[in-house]
Design a protein around this motif. Structure first.
Motif, short mmCIF file in Angstrom:
data_model
loop_
_atom_site.label_atom_id
_atom_site.label_comp_id
_atom_site.label_asym_id
_atom_site.label_seq_id
_atom_site.Cartn_x
_atom_site.Cartn_y
_atom_site.Cartn_z
N ALA A 98 41.24 50.84 35.75
CA ALA A 98 40.42 50.08 36.69
C ALA A 98 40.19 48.66 36.17
O ALA A 98 40.27 47.69 36.93
N PRO A 101 32.04 52.72 39.50
CA PRO A 101 32.54 54.00 40.00
C PRO A 101 31.65 54.47 41.15
O PRO A 101 30.51 54.03 41.29
N LEU A 141 32.92 45.96 38.80
CA LEU A 141 33.66 47.22 38.73
C LEU A 141 32.63 48.35 38.65
O LEU A 141 31.81 48.38 37.73
N GLU A 195 47.24 54.63 44.28
CA GLU A 195 45.93 54.26 43.74
C GLU A 195 45.03 53.56 44.77
O GLU A 195 43.84 53.43 44.56
N VAL A 204 41.84 55.68 40.43
CA VAL A 204 42.65 55.59 39.21
C VAL A 204 42.25 56.68 38.23
O VAL A 204 41.19 57.29 38.36
N TYR A 251 39.02 54.46 33.36
CA TYR A 251 38.27 53.20 33.38
C TYR A 251 39.18 52.06 32.94
O TYR A 251 39.15 50.97 33.53
#
Length: 119
Positions: free
Chosen positions: A83, A109, A107, A33, A77, A80
């Motif tokens: 994460a 993406p 956080l 990951e 990953v 969500y």
């Protein structure tokens, strides 16, 4: 919240924090990951285009990123939820006195390629 600034930590507290981060990254490498991470130097500035023929503007009336962003970690990953789980664990890195710092982590993406619509 353990919000003692890092520049007030002892060398042993900094070492413990960095070991936690390294161990966390090593675990993610084992699961596949982990992508990348990097601590950032304290020095930094906000920069904005100043206009045609004018110098760039630095350090505007905004919070300094050097006060907000100490580094980054990129993970790959499947969800969500995973994460969020990892970010929550990373937020517990030790700080002053060895207590978890419970820092807020952003956080996000990566922006994907736009979807192409064909007729």
């Amino acid at each position: 919240v353990n919000d003692v600034p890092m520049d007030q930590w002892t060398p042993a507290e900094i070492d413990a924090h960095m070991k936690y981060m390294d161990d966390f990254a090593d675990r993610l490498k084992e699961t596949g990951e982990y992508v990348a991470s990097q601590a950032l130097a304290y020095e930094g500035a906000w920069v904005q285009y100043g206009g045609e023929g004018k110098p760039a503007v630095t350090d505007g009336p905004f919070a300094e990123t050097k006060d907000l962003i100490a580094g980054y970690m990129i993970v790959d990953v499947d969800s969500y939820e995973r994460a969020v789980e990892l970010a929550g664990e990373l937020s517990a890195a030790p700080g002053a006195g060895g207590r978890p710092i419970h820092e807020w982590l952003e956080l996000r993406p990566f922006m994907g390629s736009p979807t192409t619509v064909t007729e």
